[in-house]
Each structure stands twice: as C-alpha cells, then as structure tokens.
Design a protein around this motif. Structure first.
Motif, PDB file in Angstrom:
ATOM      1  N   TYR A 183       4.888  -2.426  -2.401  1.00  0.00           N
ATOM      2  CA  TYR A 183       5.454  -1.123  -2.744  1.00  0.00           C
ATOM      3  C   TYR A 183       4.571  -0.053  -2.102  1.00  0.00           C
ATOM      4  O   TYR A 183       3.351  -0.055  -2.299  1.00  0.00           O
ATOM      5  N   ARG A 234       8.869   3.014  -1.646  1.00  0.00           N
ATOM      6  CA  ARG A 234       9.711   2.011  -0.978  1.00  0.00           C
ATOM      7  C   ARG A 234       9.142   0.608  -1.146  1.00  0.00           C
ATOM      8  O   ARG A 234       7.919   0.420  -1.132  1.00  0.00           O
ATOM      9  N   VAL A 286       8.747  -2.716   0.760  1.00  0.00           N
ATOM     10  CA  VAL A 286       8.799  -3.116   2.174  1.00  0.00           C
ATOM     11  C   VAL A 286       8.107  -4.471   2.352  1.00  0.00           C
ATOM     12  O   VAL A 286       7.209  -4.812   1.570  1.00  0.00           O
TER      13      VAL A 286
END
Ligand SMILES: Cc1ncc(COP(=O)(O)O)c(C=O)c1O
Length: 287
Positions: free
Chosen positions: A6, A10, A12
């Motif tokens: 995180y 976001r 990812v």
C-alpha cells in the motif's frame, strides 16, 4: 502470487511500489514505523501498536495520514490481498514530500503512508530450543529511542556487529554500564529467586509491545517482575537472560560476550514465559 504493497492511497505490486525521491523519510529519516505480527491472519496486539504509533507521531509533530479506523482497514486489506497467514506487517509514516531543507516544511505536507507485508518465518525452532548469543557495545543511538523512528543506522551497525561476532543480537550499554536494549529487542535477565528484571520505560528504550504484554502475562501468572536498570556485570552473572520483540517473541540468551549464562541452556523461567507468550499470540483477535 506477487505481493501487494500500500503506497499513499493505492494498492500496487510491491515490485512496482515507489516513493518520491524528495520524501523526507528517504532524505532525512524523518518518519516513524511499526512492525506488527500476523498470526492466523490476525494482527497481534494491534491496539497497543497503534497507541505507540500515535506517541511516535506526536513526539515528532507528524500528522496521521488517515484516521486510525482507516489505517486498520488498510492493514486488514493488505493481509487479505496478500493472503498472509503468518508473518509481519510493516507500516511507515513520514512527514511527506518537500524540497530538501532540514527544518519542517513551511507549507503543510501530506504525510506519506507505506505498508508492506512479509511472510518472514522468524527465528528458527533451534534458536528457541537452544538459545542464542548476545554481544554488547557502547550505546551510540540518539537520546530518544522511545520514538520508533526510521532513523536506525546505529541499530543496523549494532546488528551487523552481532552477525560479525556470531551472535544473534547486540545489547547497547550506557555510560554507567547499564544495559539499555538490543538493536531491535528489549533486554531481560533472571536473577536469584526467579526475579525477572528489565529496564524501566523512559526516553532511553523503546516501549516494546512484547515487553508490555509479557509483563502483564508474568504478573497474571504471579511471577516476580522488577523494572530496574541492570548492568553488564549483573547480566554476565544472571541465572537466565532473554530478549523480546515482535519477531523474536521471547528468545532465550545463553551466552553474553562469550560468557555462558547460567547452565548455558535456556532456563525454566524463560521457557515458561515463552510458553505464556505463545499462548497469548495464538489467541489474538480477528480485525
Ligand atoms: C530498539 C528496539 N527495542 C525494542 C524492540 C521491541 O519492540 P516490540 O516488542 O514492540 O517489537 C524493537 C522492535 O523493533 C526495537 O527496534
């Protein structure tokens, strides 16, 4: 399955996760962190970790990047997305991104939040059953190790000193020969009469969550725990010694600076404390 991290709002793939080169955590170690154990997909002792995080943030005047409620959701999401059953969650909050200048940025920055997970297996079963070695070195940290800052260079060097000396951990020693704590653990000894001793909380050690829990468990079990400063000499002559941390639990120490501690095997008090802690660990609540 690729791991997910995180980063600032976001989720990812960890291999693609990046932070801004002008993040103050990267340039000045201007940030704080927490390491929380995950057992059976549950976050162990989450609340005290968040309380300590609050203290670290407020000491450095860094704002929360989100509310504690939202942070808990992020942590739970990451555990879920990574299908993490046992391991750790690492979370780091920095003062954010600003052009390089030592003083706090005049324009308000948005604190950066990064969370990653790891399936670390932790120390081996052999380490727990046979115990580990510790070496000591003069304390060279700043005066506020109670703040869980990401500024860990002295701790990195101390752990490397342990590795180079065939030990598991290095204990820092203050100018009065008192042991403060390990590079990433709290330090304990057991002396005559089964008295369990650990350094009192203050600015000079991190208030370990494992330390706190173990004290509660020991007191519930009517074991005698004393918070006082102990010296290297006392440790060398102790009946037992051990270290505590989120990743090392209660790890028996059987040798300090080349000298055998007690019988040179994990002691009964330490083994009992490890069993109490493991029981607590297995019982942690689901988020
Ligand atoms: C310097 C230091 N002391 C003590 C500890 C143990 O703290 P906890 O039990 O919360 O993991 C740590 C953990 O990282 C640490 O870095």
């Amino acid at each position: 399955m690729s791991e997910v991290a995180y980063v600032n709002g976001r989720y990812v793939p960890t291999r693609d996760a990046t932070v801004n080169v002008e993040d103050r955590g990267y340039q000045f170690a201007d940030g704080v962190y927490e390491v929380i154990a995950v057992a059976g997909s549950r976050l162990v002792d989450l609340e005290p970790h968040l309380t300590r995080l609050e203290s670290s943030l407020s000491n450095l005047e860094i704002e929360w990047p989100c509310s504690a409620r939202v942070l808990k959701i992020i942590l739970a999401q990451l555990v879920k997305r990574n299908r993490l059953e046992n391991g750790i969650v690492y979370l780091q909050i920095t003062r954010g991104v600003a052009s390089r200048n030592h003083a706090f940025p005049i324009a308000k920055t948005r604190p950066s939040l990064v969370v990653t997970t790891s399936r670390t297996a932790g120390p081996s079963a052999k380490a727990f059953s046979e115990g580990v070695k510790v070496v000591t070195m003069p304390k060279n940290r700043w005066r506020r190790p109670d703040i869980k800052s990401v500024s860990l260079l002295p701790n990195v060097l101390a752990k490397q000193f342990a590795v180079l000396n065939g030990a598991f951990e290095t204990w820092f020693v203050d100018s009065e020969q008192g042991i403060t704590e390990g590079s990433s653990t709290n330090a304990w000894i057991v002396v005559e009469g089964q008295e369990i001793i650990t350094r009192p909380l203050g600015h000079d050690i991190l208030a370990g969550i494992t330390r706190m829990k173990l004290m509660e468990l020991a007191q519930e079990g009517n074991l005698r725990v004393t918070e006082r400063i102990f010296t290297v000499d006392e440790a060398l002559n102790a009946e037992e010694a051990f270290i505590t941390s989120t990743t090392s639990f209660v790890m028996p120490v059987i040798n300090i600076d080349g000298k055998k501690i007690g019988s040179g095997k994990p002691g009964d008090v330490t083994k009992n404390l490890l069993a109490l802690y493991q029981e607590h660990f297995a019982k942690s609540e689901k988020l």
